[in-house]
Design an enzyme around this catalytic site. Sequence first.
Site, PDB file in Angstrom:
ATOM      1  CG  ASP A 280      -1.928   1.126   1.201  1.00  0.00           C
ATOM      2  OD1 ASP A 280      -2.995   0.929   0.582  1.00  0.00           O
ATOM      3  OD2 ASP A 280      -1.655   2.171   1.803  1.00  0.00           O
ATOM      4  CG  HIS A 369     -10.609 -22.540  15.029  1.00  0.00           C
ATOM      5  ND1 HIS A 369     -11.595 -23.229  15.703  1.00  0.00           N
ATOM      6  CD2 HIS A 369      -9.987 -23.459  14.245  1.00  0.00           C
ATOM      7  CE1 HIS A 369     -11.563 -24.498  15.342  1.00  0.00           C
ATOM      8  NE2 HIS A 369     -10.589 -24.660  14.455  1.00  0.00           N
ATOM      9  CD  GLU A 370      -7.857 -23.162  11.309  1.00  0.00           C
ATOM     10  OE1 GLU A 370      -6.924 -23.966  11.504  1.00  0.00           O
ATOM     11  OE2 GLU A 370      -9.016 -23.526  11.137  1.00  0.00           O
ATOM     12  CG  HIS A 373      -5.877 -25.972  15.327  1.00  0.00           C
ATOM     13  ND1 HIS A 373      -6.353 -26.981  16.128  1.00  0.00           N
ATOM     14  CD2 HIS A 373      -6.884 -25.677  14.458  1.00  0.00           C
ATOM     15  CE1 HIS A 373      -7.600 -27.277  15.772  1.00  0.00           C
ATOM     16  NE2 HIS A 373      -7.943 -26.501  14.767  1.00  0.00           N
ATOM     17  CD  GLU A 393     -11.047 -28.510  14.856  1.00  0.00           C
ATOM     18  OE1 GLU A 393     -11.789 -27.510  14.846  1.00  0.00           O
ATOM     19  OE2 GLU A 393     -10.018 -28.585  14.169  1.00  0.00           O
ATOM     20  CD  GLU A 404     -16.501 -13.045  16.973  1.00  0.00           C
ATOM     21  OE1 GLU A 404     -17.283 -12.483  16.188  1.00  0.00           O
ATOM     22  OE2 GLU A 404     -16.535 -14.263  17.216  1.00  0.00           O
ATOM     23  CG  HIS A 465     -14.207 -30.245  12.489  1.00  0.00           C
ATOM     24  ND1 HIS A 465     -13.346 -31.014  11.746  1.00  0.00           N
ATOM     25  CD2 HIS A 465     -13.618 -29.030  12.607  1.00  0.00           C
ATOM     26  CE1 HIS A 465     -12.285 -30.301  11.425  1.00  0.00           C
ATOM     27  NE2 HIS A 465     -12.421 -29.088  11.930  1.00  0.00           N
TER      28      HIS A 465
END
Length: 603
Positions: A280, A369-370, A373, A393, A404, A465
């Site tokens: 940018d 979330h990821e 892990h 999970e 969040e 899951h």
Amino acid sequence: MKFILLSSVAVCSFTFGQYIPSRIVPAKDGLHAEFIRFEKERPVFQGSPVLFDEVSQKLSLANGRKMASEKDQLGYETHRFQQLINNIPVEYGMMAVQTLDGKIAGESGSWIIKVPKNLDKSAKISESIALQNALAFVGAESYKWQNKEEESFLKKESDNPQATFAPKGEIVYYSDPADENINNLKLAYKFDIYAEKPVSRQYVFVDARDGKVLGVDAIIHEANSPGTAVTAYSGTRSITADSYNGSYRLRETGRNGGTAVQTFNLQKGTNYSSAVDFTDADNSWNNVNSNKDQYATDAHWGAEMTVDYLYTKFGRKSIDNNHFAIKSYVHYSTNYFNAFWDGSRMTYGDGSSSTNGGKPLTALDVCGHEIAHGMTSKTANLAYQRESGALNEGFSDIFGNSIERWARPQQASWKLGEDFSYVIRDMANPNAYGQPDTYLGTYWKATTTSGCASPTQSNDYCGVHTNSGVLNFWYYLLVTGGSGTNDKSFAYNVTGIGLDKAAAIAYRTLTTYLSSSSTYQNARTYSLQAAADLYGAGSNEVTQVANAWNAVGVGGGTSAAGKTAVTDALLYTISPNPATDKFTVSFEGKAGSGSSGIGEPDR
């Protein structure tokens, strides 16, 4: 229960004296106690786990290889060890040793005591034959090490000219993580196989005697359909980029004292070596275009918020507590509805036009979330199948949601996927999306079938899951509270303790106590101890942790609605009597929904 210390245990030439654990959770026959705690008299930490022999009432040093250690905000240090038998590592044989001021406060994990007879000590087939069988099992069209550009990329990324994606066989002792009695421990080759098309990465275990594939452990942990973050999803947010060659790029080198956060553009390809920087001109990132580059700032901000959350709440310096670089790759492939952590980096697809209108999966709770892990792989390293995989999970959902709620509370919900128009899970109501809210209850996916770790993933590794819904609902109840009747006709009532306390308990459970093959029962035991560590053994927080587990059917009664449930304790106190050489065993926490002890139900 009698423990016999066999040749796998390196018994030291001295004894620790009469250090008797104050609390024990026994394990299945053949294994050491899965949890022990020293409260008053604590043995000095000698750099190895200790094993308690209930017959001799003495401790001895175990033979293990140190994997990692870290210190928490309470002053405890957690040291993780992998068991060695015949100087060969035991896959899933892990012990977490908790120390305070140089003395052992407790241990948790899975450690073999009764070693099966006639174990092989050397391979009967060659590594090349074993690798051929592993590759035939995976059956991919192409692999990362066949791609010269990817090989060059790895050498550059790791700053190691010898680095390669090519799998090298490691000799280990392997048993399926669901084999609670370790009846089928076998010598095996362990290969890290990274397939490029179709994408997958997993450890493949091949019997070193006959070449049979024994099992796999997935390294790529998929979101199974993600959710939430910056510019496109979270409005205008502050990010940090660096100045480079007259413009700016999505790279940050020193967040929270040294953690690199970097975001790259795969340009709808699948080769990491072909990734380029997002740039940018003025560091005011308003990159709305037909390529959907605005979603890259979602990934970048989401990674920053994840790193900030771990540091702000727990003092953790990235996923390994040592400034592990968080690298995100956006615009993976075409029409790809997924996001995954591959053991080293984050990768985001741009969504599917038929599934969610082609919205990229760089949402905030997916980022959290990821990346969580990755934290799990650096701590508990929960095997990605059956109950341990469901916990893997579930903890990622827990931290994705918590991040969040911390970073953008005005947009937070208990659902995952709402940001990109495809809700996949609801932690407040798992049943709404085909997940169980009760252990072994409605929608529970059987974990006893064979082939739980298939490279096709068609069985979701026996429900990782799906069955994670139980942990999700436990956490939801612990945060907010709730009452009702579960699938076992158990009437429950939980008083919420709030987000920060619930997250602190979940974090400590994961990073201090859980190990590779942990189950839901272990999660209950260890979370109760984590709550006691943080808030005191008789605290309301401990009570509500127990109540929430009762509510989701992990422990607790099966009484008819409206009746008082009774939870029997499994944790027990041992009081030695030197005069008679006998023990007095007293149980704790017999109350039901209002229990204040660190109680556990009978198995």
